[in-house]
Design an enzyme around this catalytic site. Structure first.
Site, short mmCIF file in Angstrom:
data_model
loop_
_atom_site.label_atom_id
_atom_site.label_comp_id
_atom_site.label_asym_id
_atom_site.label_seq_id
_atom_site.Cartn_x
_atom_site.Cartn_y
_atom_site.Cartn_z
N CYS A 259 0.17 -1.56 0.29
CA CYS A 259 -0.01 -0.11 0.35
C CYS A 259 0.78 1.10 0.26
O CYS A 259 -0.04 2.24 -0.73
CB CYS A 259 -0.78 0.14 0.95
N LYS A 262 2.92 2.40 -3.35
CA LYS A 262 1.87 2.60 -4.23
C LYS A 262 1.06 3.73 -4.17
O LYS A 262 0.60 4.79 -5.08
CB LYS A 262 0.81 1.58 -4.88
#
Ligand SMILES: NC(=O)c1ccc[n+]([C@@H]2O[C@H](COP(=O)([O-])OP(=O)(O)OC[C@H]3O[C@@H](n4cnc5c(N)ncnc54)[C@H](O)[C@@H]3O)[C@@H](O)[C@H]2O)c1
Length: 469
Positions: A259, A262
């Site tokens: 998570c 990105k």
């Protein structure tokens, strides 16, 4: 539930556990096959039991067929991946758009289309357009409901969330979302109702803020090493301030995972798209990326400046404990950098080795921490698995060719490690501990917990005293 990955599977199983009837649909036929045979395709504590109970109760099913699952559903959750788009870092929404088109084809009565995937601001509008253009007749609402669960504690997080965020302007949609999350309402979990765009942005702002906190303490840790301060105490000293809070203040090798990297990249792109540069987040992402590779230099420093021809034992490959997820794990950068510097790498991870093999084909995989350490020139702790917190240090020391440990997670007390004769490096814990020990092994040289004297090991093993970080 469209997508039976980390989020879809956990959300599906937990919603079934609330008493709802759930079908998890995934394009990956092998994944669905395994689930239908009671095999959980990911490592997530407690998930196997939760899936088993709810399958047996008939509330949770798995399928590759989206149409029949959407038909008759009150709500369809989109929980597909939104990876970084190759080249530019923007969120790749291919899977989301594809799911929207497939959902559109099977809508019947009023249906909520709930976006659980992390998607950039405005994606809800696009999903609505996709569905509306192919099914102008359909009665539906698109709701944003980002997920905040942490891998490794996903079930606990889903069932006891700090908050639930729901983005919609439609009363009917809001009431249905309340119905779906009623058990959490009863637990008094706060629900933030807002508009769709705000909800989408909340998710990115949350992750970017957490990434910033980690990066902040990492830089403070570097400063601690240089000025002779202790980052653990700094973190405690600032974390006790309620305005700051004590979470996400653990220094380490840099954040990774599926998570933060990105999502920070996608948020930066959103800022650029709208002409609002997000300078803090941009810097955080750059600093973090540099940090991961710089960890290899720390290992080299502990070995006197070079790892060329040396065997390095790596404990922990996953980006954090209690998951098998290797996405953007710092271990990938650290190992790549060590290999570039000429080291041979042997690694052990309790759950991540299957996922790691295709990503790290050139390294050797060990069967346990001691096997990993055998005849290695240094041991590097990359992931703080519980199983690494109470290793048999005597056994470890005899296994290693040189008793050098680079602990990138600060899971051992420097004084104890020194007393046991290890050359022990950690993050941001400088000389203070040695001074507090009464200076038994402290030479006055600024090090980050390096054994230099006392045990006589340094002399015996020909290890150099050094003041590097
Ligand atoms: N993993 C986390 O900790 C976490 C936490 C919060 C939010 N999120 C977000 O949730 C989303 C999902 O993440 P994940 O980690 O669960 O991803 P994942 O890659 O583990 O799972 C996604 C699944 O969706 C399936 N899929 C893709 N397109 C499909 C389609 N059209 N129909 C059916 N199945 C399809 C894939 O086969 C895959 O199994 C992402 O947007 C992510 O950012 C993840």
């Amino acid at each position: 539930m469209v997508g039976a990955g980390y989020v879809g599977l956990v959300t599906g199983a937990c919603l079934a556990d609330f008493g709802h009837s759930v079908v998890c649909v995934d394009k990956d036929a092998e994944r669905i096959d395994r689930l239908n045979n009671g095999i959980i395709p990911i490592f997530e504590p407690g998930l196997d039991a939760l899936v088993k109970t709810n399958r047996e109760a008939g509330r949770l099913r798995f399928s590759t067929e989206l149409g029949p699952a959407v038909n008759g559903a009150d709500a369809v959750f989109i929980a597909v991946g939104t990876p970084s788009r190759r080249g530019d870092g923007y969120a790749d929404l291919t899977f989301v758009y594809e799911a929207a088109r497939e959902i559109a084809a099977s809508l019947d009565d009023y249906t909520l289309v709930v976006t659980k995937s992390t998607v950039p601001v405005g994606t809800g509008d696009e999903i609505e357009d996709i569905i509306r253009s192919s099914r102008p007749d359909a009665d539906f609402a698109v709701v944003s409901n980002p997920e905040f669960l942490r891998e490794g504690a996903a079930i606990e997080d889903f069932k006891h969330p700090n908050r639930i965020v729901v983005g919609t302007d439609e009363v009917r949609a809001r009431l249905l979302m309340e119905e779906i999350y009623r058990p959490l309402f009863l637990n008094q979990s706060p629900i933030v109702f807002t508009d769709r765009r705000t909800s989408e942005l909340i998710k990115y702002a949350a992750n970017a803020f957490l990434a910033t906190k980690i990066t902040f303490i990492n830089e403070i840790a570097d400063l601690c090493e240089t000025v002779g301060a202790d980052v653990q105490d700094v973190a405690r000293g600032i974390g006790l301030d309620n305005r700051i809070g004590n979470k996400f203040l653990h220094p380490g090798p840099g954040y990774g995972g599926s998570c933060f990297p990105k999502d920070t990249a996608a948020l930066i792109k959103t800022g650029e798209t709208y002409g609002v540069p997000l300078r803090v987040v941009t810097t955080v992402a750059e600093v973090n990326q540099r940090r991961k590779r710089a960890m290899a230099d720390r290992v080299a420093a502990a070995l006197g400046g070079s790892v060329k021809g040396k065997t390095i034992a790596i404990l922990g490959l996953t980006f954090k404990p209690n998951t098998d997820d290797m996405r953007e794990s710092p271990a990938l950068d650290i190992i790549a950098a060590l290999e570039q510097l000429g080291a041979k790498v042997r690694a052990y991870d309790p759950a991540g080795m299957d996922a790691a093999r295709p990503l790290l084909p050139a390294i050797t995989y060990a069967v346990d921490p001691y096997d990993c350490a055998t005849d290695a020139d240094a041991l590097v702790i990359v992931t703080e698995w519980e199983a690494f917190r109470a290793l048999n240090l005597q056994r470890l020391k005899s296994a290693l060719r040189q008793p050098i440990i680079v602990d990138l997670r600060n899971i051992y007390p420097p004084a104890e490690m020194r007393a046991r004769g290890f050359v022990y490096r950690s993050i941001g814990r400088s000389t203070r501990d040695a001074r507090r020990d009464g200076g038994d092994s402290y030479s006055g040289v600024e090090t980050d917990g390096l054994v230099v004297e006392g045990s006589g090991l340094s002399e015996r093993r020909g290890l150099k005293k050094e003041a590097t970080t």
